[in-house]
Structures are given as C-alpha cells and as structure tokens.
Design an enzyme around this catalytic site. Structure first.
Site, PDB file in Angstrom:
ATOM      1  N   ASP A  78      -5.237 -72.972 -12.404  1.00 45.44           N
ATOM      2  CA  ASP A  78      -6.678 -73.311 -12.397  1.00 45.44           C
ATOM      3  C   ASP A  78      -6.882 -74.661 -11.693  1.00 45.44           C
ATOM      4  OD1 ASP A  78      -9.584 -72.858 -13.554  1.00 45.44           O
ATOM      5  OD2 ASP A  78      -9.015 -74.915 -14.017  1.00 45.44           O
ATOM      6  N   LYS A 116     -15.001 -71.895  -8.341  1.00 44.76           N
ATOM      7  CA  LYS A 116     -13.611 -71.557  -8.062  1.00 44.76           C
ATOM      8  C   LYS A 116     -12.906 -71.199  -9.372  1.00 44.76           C
ATOM      9  CE  LYS A 116     -10.897 -74.105  -9.644  1.00 44.76           C
ATOM     10  NZ  LYS A 116     -10.485 -74.890 -10.868  1.00 44.76           N
ATOM     11  N   ILE A 123     -18.611 -77.261 -16.636  1.00 48.12           N
ATOM     12  CA  ILE A 123     -18.829 -77.615 -15.228  1.00 48.12           C
ATOM     13  C   ILE A 123     -20.304 -77.505 -14.851  1.00 48.12           C
ATOM     14  CG2 ILE A 123     -18.391 -75.334 -14.149  1.00 48.12           C
ATOM     15  CD1 ILE A 123     -17.237 -78.819 -12.917  1.00 48.12           C
ATOM     16  N   SER A 153     -27.064 -67.799 -20.386  1.00 50.80           N
ATOM     17  CA  SER A 153     -25.850 -68.199 -21.071  1.00 50.80           C
ATOM     18  C   SER A 153     -25.942 -67.668 -22.490  1.00 50.80           C
ATOM     19  CB  SER A 153     -25.767 -69.739 -21.087  1.00 50.80           C
ATOM     20  OG  SER A 153     -24.452 -70.182 -21.026  1.00 50.80           O
ATOM     21  N   ARG A 154     -24.815 -67.241 -23.048  1.00 54.60           N
ATOM     22  CA  ARG A 154     -24.876 -66.660 -24.394  1.00 54.60           C
ATOM     23  C   ARG A 154     -25.218 -67.711 -25.437  1.00 54.60           C
ATOM     24  NH1 ARG A 154     -18.959 -64.701 -24.620  1.00 54.60           N
ATOM     25  NH2 ARG A 154     -18.927 -66.910 -24.112  1.00 54.60           N
TER      26      ARG A 154
HETATM   27  P1  NAP Z   1     -16.269 -73.367 -19.921  1.00 52.37           P
HETATM   28  O1  NAP Z   1     -17.098 -74.543 -20.259  1.00 52.37           O
HETATM   29  O2  NAP Z   1     -15.221 -72.921 -20.889  1.00 52.37           O
HETATM   30  O3  NAP Z   1     -17.164 -72.072 -19.602  1.00 52.37           O
HETATM   31  C1  NAP Z   1     -18.429 -72.142 -18.996  1.00 52.37           C
HETATM   32  C2  NAP Z   1     -19.379 -71.230 -19.760  1.00 52.37           C
HETATM   33  O4  NAP Z   1     -19.127 -69.888 -19.435  1.00 52.37           O
HETATM   34  C3  NAP Z   1     -19.246 -71.319 -21.257  1.00 52.37           C
HETATM   35  O5  NAP Z   1     -19.930 -72.402 -21.802  1.00 52.37           O
HETATM   36  C4  NAP Z   1     -19.808 -69.980 -21.705  1.00 52.37           C
HETATM   37  O6  NAP Z   1     -21.220 -70.090 -21.891  1.00 52.37           O
HETATM   38  C5  NAP Z   1     -19.492 -69.073 -20.543  1.00 52.37           C
HETATM   39  N1  NAP Z   1     -18.356 -68.237 -20.939  1.00 52.37           N
HETATM   40  C6  NAP Z   1     -17.153 -68.651 -21.380  1.00 52.37           C
HETATM   41  N2  NAP Z   1     -16.376 -67.600 -21.694  1.00 52.37           N
HETATM   42  C7  NAP Z   1     -17.129 -66.527 -21.480  1.00 52.37           C
HETATM   43  C8  NAP Z   1     -16.901 -65.142 -21.648  1.00 52.37           C
HETATM   44  N3  NAP Z   1     -15.739 -64.666 -22.099  1.00 52.37           N
HETATM   45  N4  NAP Z   1     -17.895 -64.285 -21.334  1.00 52.37           N
HETATM   46  C9  NAP Z   1     -19.072 -64.749 -20.858  1.00 52.37           C
HETATM   47  N5  NAP Z   1     -19.332 -66.059 -20.697  1.00 52.37           N
HETATM   48  C10 NAP Z   1     -18.379 -66.936 -20.992  1.00 52.37           C
HETATM   49  O7  NAP Z   1     -15.542 -73.561 -18.538  1.00 52.37           O
HETATM   50  P2  NAP Z   1     -15.800 -74.602 -17.343  1.00 52.37           P
HETATM   51  O8  NAP Z   1     -14.868 -75.744 -17.486  1.00 52.37           O
HETATM   52  O9  NAP Z   1     -17.228 -74.876 -17.193  1.00 52.37           O
HETATM   53  O10 NAP Z   1     -15.213 -73.732 -16.133  1.00 52.37           O
HETATM   54  C11 NAP Z   1     -15.918 -72.638 -15.596  1.00 52.37           C
HETATM   55  C12 NAP Z   1     -15.420 -72.413 -14.178  1.00 52.37           C
HETATM   56  O11 NAP Z   1     -15.626 -73.628 -13.428  1.00 52.37           O
HETATM   57  C13 NAP Z   1     -13.920 -72.102 -14.096  1.00 52.37           C
HETATM   58  O12 NAP Z   1     -13.691 -71.136 -13.116  1.00 52.37           O
HETATM   59  C14 NAP Z   1     -13.298 -73.424 -13.685  1.00 52.37           C
HETATM   60  O13 NAP Z   1     -12.111 -73.251 -12.934  1.00 52.37           O
HETATM   61  C15 NAP Z   1     -14.398 -74.015 -12.833  1.00 52.37           C
HETATM   62  N6  NAP Z   1     -14.339 -75.482 -12.771  1.00 52.37           N
HETATM   63  C16 NAP Z   1     -14.190 -76.231 -13.902  1.00 52.37           C
HETATM   64  C17 NAP Z   1     -14.073 -77.610 -13.789  1.00 52.37           C
HETATM   65  C18 NAP Z   1     -13.904 -78.484 -14.999  1.00 52.37           C
HETATM   66  O14 NAP Z   1     -13.704 -79.704 -14.850  1.00 52.37           O
HETATM   67  N7  NAP Z   1     -13.996 -77.992 -16.216  1.00 52.37           N
HETATM   68  C19 NAP Z   1     -14.110 -78.217 -12.537  1.00 52.37           C
HETATM   69  C20 NAP Z   1     -14.342 -77.428 -11.418  1.00 52.37           C
HETATM   70  C21 NAP Z   1     -14.441 -76.063 -11.541  1.00 52.37           C
HETATM   71  P3  NAP Z   1     -21.932 -69.196 -23.027  1.00 52.37           P
HETATM   72  O15 NAP Z   1     -21.020 -69.080 -24.185  1.00 52.37           O
HETATM   73  O16 NAP Z   1     -23.198 -69.949 -23.324  1.00 52.37           O
HETATM   74  O17 NAP Z   1     -22.171 -67.869 -22.363  1.00 52.37           O
END
Ligand code: NAP
Length: 308
Positions: free
Chosen positions: A168, A90, A14, A36-37
C-alpha cells in the site's frame, strides 16, 4: 468557467486529510454531495450509498472514490455507467482486471477516468524526471521503510486479501519509479514476508530491471520505528540522483539540494480538472502491474507474529 460539481465517496482518513481540503481550495470544483456508510461532510447532501447519491443528485459531474481498493470497483462502475468522471485513489483497483474493465467503460461512456498516484505530485518528482530523461540508468535502489502502526492505525482492510499489505505504501515508491525512469520496468524476483497471523506481507524485497538491463531493487518494510525512510537513489552515467522523503527532497551528485512544500493533492486535483476539461483519461497502472508481478514471482516467507 463553471466549477465541476464533484462528490466524494468513502469519507475516511484520506478524504478528510487531503481530498476535502484540496477540493475546497480549488475554485474549479464545487463539492455537492458525499456518500459514506458512517462518515459525512458538513454543509452538503450526504448519503450512505453511491447509488442513492447518484440517483438523488443528478447534477454531479465527477466523483472521487476514497475508500479502500477492495470495494472501489462497484462504485467506480456505477459512477462511470451513470456518465460521471471518476477519480480513483491509489491503488486504482484490487486487481488488474478491474482497472482494465473500468478503462474500457470510461472510453465507451466518453468520460474521464483518472488512476491517481499522489506521490507523483511530490514537489521534486518532476525535476527528477527531467534530469533523468537524457541519462543512461545504471542502477536504482529504493528503501521505503515505515511504521505501519503510526500510518495505518485501525485499518484492518490493509491486512486482508486485496489490501496489499506493505505494498500500500510501497506502490507510492513504484509510482515515482515509473514516472522518473524512462522506459519499461520488469520484475525478476521477489521475497514477501508474511507475519504468521496476517494475510498480507509486512515486508517485500523486489528485484527488477529496466528493459536495457539496469538493476532496480526495492526494499519495503513496515516495521521501522523512529525516523522513517522513503528514498530512491538512481545511479546514472552522469552521477547519482537521490529523491528523499517521498519525493520532497532532491540531491544531485550528492551536492545540489532542492525541496518544496507539499501540494500533492492540490496538484492531483488540478490534473483531474484538466483531464475532464480536455475530455481525456489518465489510466496508467504500471505501478499496480509491478505489484501484481511481485506477487506472481513472489517467494513467501513466514515471519514473526505482528500486533498492530
Ligand atoms: P480508511 O480511512 O480506512 O477508509 C476510507 C473510508 O472508506 C472509510 O472511512 C469507510 O467509510 C470506507 N470504507 C472502509 N472500508 C470499507 C468497506 N469495506 N466497504 C465500504 N466502504 C469502506 O482508509 P484511507 O486511509 O482513507 O485510505 C483509502 C484509500 O486511500 C486507500 O486506497 C489508500 O491506499 C489511499 N490513501 C491513503 C492515504 C493515507 O495516508 N491514509 C494516503 C494516500 C492514499 P464509511 O465507513 O463511512 O463507508
């Protein structure tokens, strides 16, 4: 006016899809750092932890926390404690207590906390809210059926405790519901379907009501292949209103139709800047409360093994 110096934490799906382009497209912000890690952002200073970033770049004024909810609290706490304005993706937390603690901390520190709900910025949500403001709500039906394999590939966190499972995306529907239907909403019962190999639900059926007694049903399902459904229909004393495609299309009385371009995240960042400049917070977490109540009232059903 000087742009707000902002940093992004959790450079994943996101952050790349929405946050970085929206910040870049808004002259009210200057992106100065990221933490970011594994991920990083070109052209700015990058760190692997938020603590290192806050220490090394004291000029940061605001942070957007884009990581999954389970790991957001510590980062939010660190940023607020350092006197930074905080934007929470969110859902704003994995628990209600986390959000309440952050809300109190932001108030103590005199900084902005924004529990963002991107779906509330879908193009037709405002018009739907204005239309319903003086109507009597008779019934609401929500269908939020999508394909988890398509929208959440390789996101194991979403199936873990605190990941919310089908809530979610479902919480996006609840964020629109609580924006457009006036007054308070209560959960009466829910049925949650857990695949035998997963820790979070793949489907949920929730019965709610307005305080005045109008029934509200929500069906969330992650097993829908083919066309996807994100619909909310509201029956009122003056006919039906339907929001389709997650709030981007509006039908009133089955006839009038309007739609608009997607600028959810552009709208969210405009709102965050306004909150910061007016020294206010927006910490509405009613959608998360409905999710929590759905788990509290939930009847658990075990369903077939699911490979994502
Ligand atoms: P994601 O790509 O899986 O996670 C975002 C980043 O967070 C990862 O690249 C990782 O970066 C870090 N992360 C993941 N797990 C972690 C952990 N256990 N500890 C620390 N850092 C961690 O997820 P996303 O889709 O972007 O979603 C993130 C949030 O945005 C959620 O709450 C989701 O509901 C919301 N969201 C998502 C979307 C969508 O379309 N995907 C839309 C609207 C809102 P590093 O490994 O580099 O630290």
């Amino acid at each position: 006016m000087q742009p707000i110096k902002i940093a992004v934490v959790g450079v994943g799906k996101i952050a790349r899809d929405q946050h970085l382009p929206s910040i870049a497209g808004n002259p009210g912000y200057a992106l100065v750092a990221a933490a970011s890690r594994h991920g990083s952002v070109e052209g700015i200073r990058n760190f692997t932890t938020i603590e290192d970033m806050l220490e090394a770049v004291p000029e940061i004024e605001a942070v957007s926390l884009c990581m999954p909810p389970r790991v957001r609290f510590e980062a939010a706490h660190a940023a607020l404690s350092a006197g930074k304005h905080v934007f929470l993706e969110k859902p704003p937390g994995a628990t209600l207590s986390e959000v309440a603690i952050l809300e109190a901390l932001a108030e103590r520190k005199g900084v902005t906390l924004f529990t963002s709900w991107h779906s509330r910025f879908a193009p037709m949500v405002d018009r739907a809210r204005a239309h319903l403001a003086d109507k009597t709500i008779r019934r609401v039906e929500i269908f939020w059926h999508e394909d988890v394999r398509r929208w959440h590939p390789n996101q194991s966190w979403i199936w873990e405790a605190g990941g919310l499972g089908v809530f979610d995306p479902g919480i996006n529907a609840l964020s629109i519901l609580t924006e457009i239907v006036p007054g308070h909403i209560m959960v009466e019962k829910s049925v949650l379907e857990f695949p035998e190999n997963k820790k979070q639900p793949i489907a949920a059926s929730i019965a709610m009501r307005t305080v005045e007694g109008a029934p509200i049903s929500a069906e969330f399902d992650w097993r829908q292949e083919g066309p996807q459904t994100w619909d909310i229909t509201v029956q009122t004393n003056a006919g039906a209103l339907r929001l389709s495609k997650g709030g981007s299309e509006l039908y009133i009385g089955g006839e009038e139709k309007a739609s608009g371009p997607d600028r959810e995240y552009a709208g969210i960042y405009e709102r965050f800047a306004k909150l910061i400049r007016s020294r206010q917070s927006d910490t509405d977490y009613q959608p998360l409360r409905i999710v929590a109540d759905s788990f509290l009232c939930g009847e658990r059903k075990v369903v077939a093994h699911f490979e994502d």
